[in-house]
Write an enzyme that holds these catalytic residues in place. Structure first.
Site, PDB file in Angstrom:
ATOM      1  N   SER A  94      -0.519   5.015 -12.047  1.00  0.00           N
ATOM      2  CA  SER A  94      -0.511   6.332 -11.342  1.00  0.00           C
ATOM      3  C   SER A  94      -1.855   6.739 -10.465  1.00  0.00           C
ATOM      4  O   SER A  94      -1.893   7.713 -10.012  1.00  0.00           O
ATOM      5  CB  SER A  94      -0.698   7.409 -12.532  1.00  0.00           C
ATOM      6  OG  SER A  94       0.439   7.709 -13.107  1.00  0.00           O
ATOM      7  N   LYS A  97      -1.096   7.906  -7.001  1.00  0.00           N
ATOM      8  CA  LYS A  97      -1.319   9.545  -6.969  1.00  0.00           C
ATOM      9  C   LYS A  97      -2.511  10.060  -6.088  1.00  0.00           C
ATOM     10  O   LYS A  97      -2.591  11.134  -5.358  1.00  0.00           O
ATOM     11  CB  LYS A  97      -1.306  10.177  -8.190  1.00  0.00           C
ATOM     12  CG  LYS A  97       0.089  10.293  -8.807  1.00  0.00           C
ATOM     13  CD  LYS A  97      -0.010  11.047 -10.240  1.00  0.00           C
ATOM     14  CE  LYS A  97       1.297  11.229 -10.982  1.00  0.00           C
ATOM     15  NZ  LYS A  97       1.753   9.730 -11.719  1.00  0.00           N
ATOM     16  N   SER A 152      -1.407  13.883 -14.908  1.00  0.00           N
ATOM     17  CA  SER A 152      -0.572  12.873 -14.086  1.00  0.00           C
ATOM     18  C   SER A 152       0.937  13.029 -14.174  1.00  0.00           C
ATOM     19  O   SER A 152       1.662  12.200 -14.186  1.00  0.00           O
ATOM     20  CB  SER A 152      -0.930  11.587 -14.885  1.00  0.00           C
ATOM     21  OG  SER A 152      -0.595  10.320 -13.850  1.00  0.00           O
TER      22      SER A 152
END
Length: 405
Positions: A94, A97, A152
């Site tokens: 993640s 991101k 997330s």
């Protein structure tokens, strides 16, 4: 006639020596080989292992680091204080991101309201982290970004990606943004960082993304937010829309002094990754740690490297730098530090077939890698021609001698 006899012997000896020349054309000129490309940010960042240049009084690096790759850099100057396998290509989880936010966040006003269509929250990978977005309900853009940074939430990423023209368009824009930042270790396959074949980044690239993102005030606010209320479903009895609390999954936020935030990531296949930024004494440091031995280690090692960085500032010679967008850098990454699972990482773009402008004449397209435009076949043809000519002269002289000449 002695002169004719000597000439015959000379030609015969020359013809006998020609096969030796034909058999070793490489001795004439070696093929041109261009020098290996340099790593983005400096030669030492392309090397494997720990890179640090301490001066007098510099503290020692933490001795129990297990991250496969890490980097400590000054956010303002871009100086890399220390690194280990900075360009090693690993699954980012993640933390990708960060690049998504840096690419898409500037496009929509935070107060824009968007009604989520059913298809916008479909096709999300199994086991993804979710903030809890519901179809056919309205959300402010700022709520969606809180869902991205705090929870997330892959569902929030997909909604924003659809607002941006779709998942594939967003992936293409993220890749273009990475290339603009000269993050050449990164390959984007999914906008949320979900495990996908071929999706990789590096500690160096993730640090570039964080540095760029932190220059956006909204990015700084979202990544530093510890908790918030998120819009919920509509109560069927009252018709009122509820809300629920969400908390940032960054375990250092609120615990490490001066931590600004940024982003953590974890998947079963990718392991743990963390990008953190902290400010102390007017200095902001960026630390990225990828794939340590355990989930908690990613936070422990980030904190230890931040402590070291603040203590070592001014007491080490930088081993590299974070390049600026638009700055002229090395033409391609070396891949010396390796790729996923430690395998050597090839350059992301094929080496151009055209000859470099300053290449020697032997490397030109019409030279075949040998001097004077002859390859092995060319030299063999010349040798055979000379040998045949020499034999003809010898035969002619012998006939004249037999005739009494």
């Amino acid at each position: 006639m002695p002169t004719c006899s000597k000439l015959a012997r000379l030609l015969a000896a020359s013809a006998a020596a020609l096969p030796l020349l034909i058999a070793s054309p490489a001795a004439v000129a070696a093929p041109y080989e261009p020098p290996p490309p340099a790593a983005v940010g400096g030669e030492r960042l392309g090397l494997a292992g720990v890179q640090v240049s301490p001066l007098a009084g510099a503290p020692a690096l933490p001795g129990d680091l297990t991250g496969q790759s890490w980097i400590v850099a000054d956010a303002a100057s871009g100086e890399v204080l220390a690194a280990s396998n900075a360009h090693l290509r690993l699954a980012p989880a993640s933390t990708l991101k960060i690049l998504f936010a840096d690419t898409v966040l500037p496009k929509f006003d935070r107060d824009t309201v968007h009604k989520v269509a059913p298809e916008e929250i479909q096709g999300i990978g199994a086991g993804s982290s979710l903030v809890g977005i519901k179809e056919d309900l309205e959300y402010k853009v700022e709520d969606l970004w809180r869902g991205v940074f705090l929870s997330s939430g892959n569902d929030a990423v997909h909604v924003l990606a659809h607002m941006n023209g779709g998942v594939q368009r967003t992936v293409a824009e993220m890749q273009a943004r990475a290339e603009a930042l000269q993050a050449r270790d990164t390959r984007v396959v999914s906008p949320d960082g979900y495990d996908s074949d071929g999706q990789v980044s590096s500690a160096y690239d993730l640090t570039l993304f964080a540095r760029a993102g932190l220059r956006n005030p909204d990015f700084r606010v979202y990544c530093a937010t510890r908790d918030a209320m998120f819009p919920g479903a509509v109560d069927k009895n009252t018709g009122q829309r509820g809300s629920f609390g969400i908390a940032n999954t960054d375990r250092l936020l609120g615990k490490y002094p001066g931590l600004i935030g940024v982003k953590n990531g974890f998947t079963t296949n990718a392991g743990s990754t963390f990008v953190g930024a902290a400010e102390r004494g007017g200095r902001t440091l960026l630390v990225t740690v990828m794939h340590p031995s355990s989930y908690q280690k990613v936070y422990d090692e980030t904190a230890a490297l931040l402590d070291w960085g603040f203590a070592a500032a001014g007491k080490v010679t930088p081993v590299g730098k974070l390049v600026e967008e638009g700055e002229v850098a090395a033409p391609a990454p070396t891949g010396q530090a390796g790729g996923t699972a430690g395998a050597p990482a090839p350059p992301p773009h094929p080496t151009p077939s055209a000859t470099a402008p300053d290449a020697p004449a032997s490397a030109r397209a019409d030279g075949g890698g040998q001097d004077a435009g002859f390859g092995p076949a060319g030299w063999a043809a010349v040798g055979l021609a000379l040998a045949a000519g020499g034999a003809g002269v010898v035969l002619l002289l012998n006939r004249r001698r037999a005739a009494g000449g």
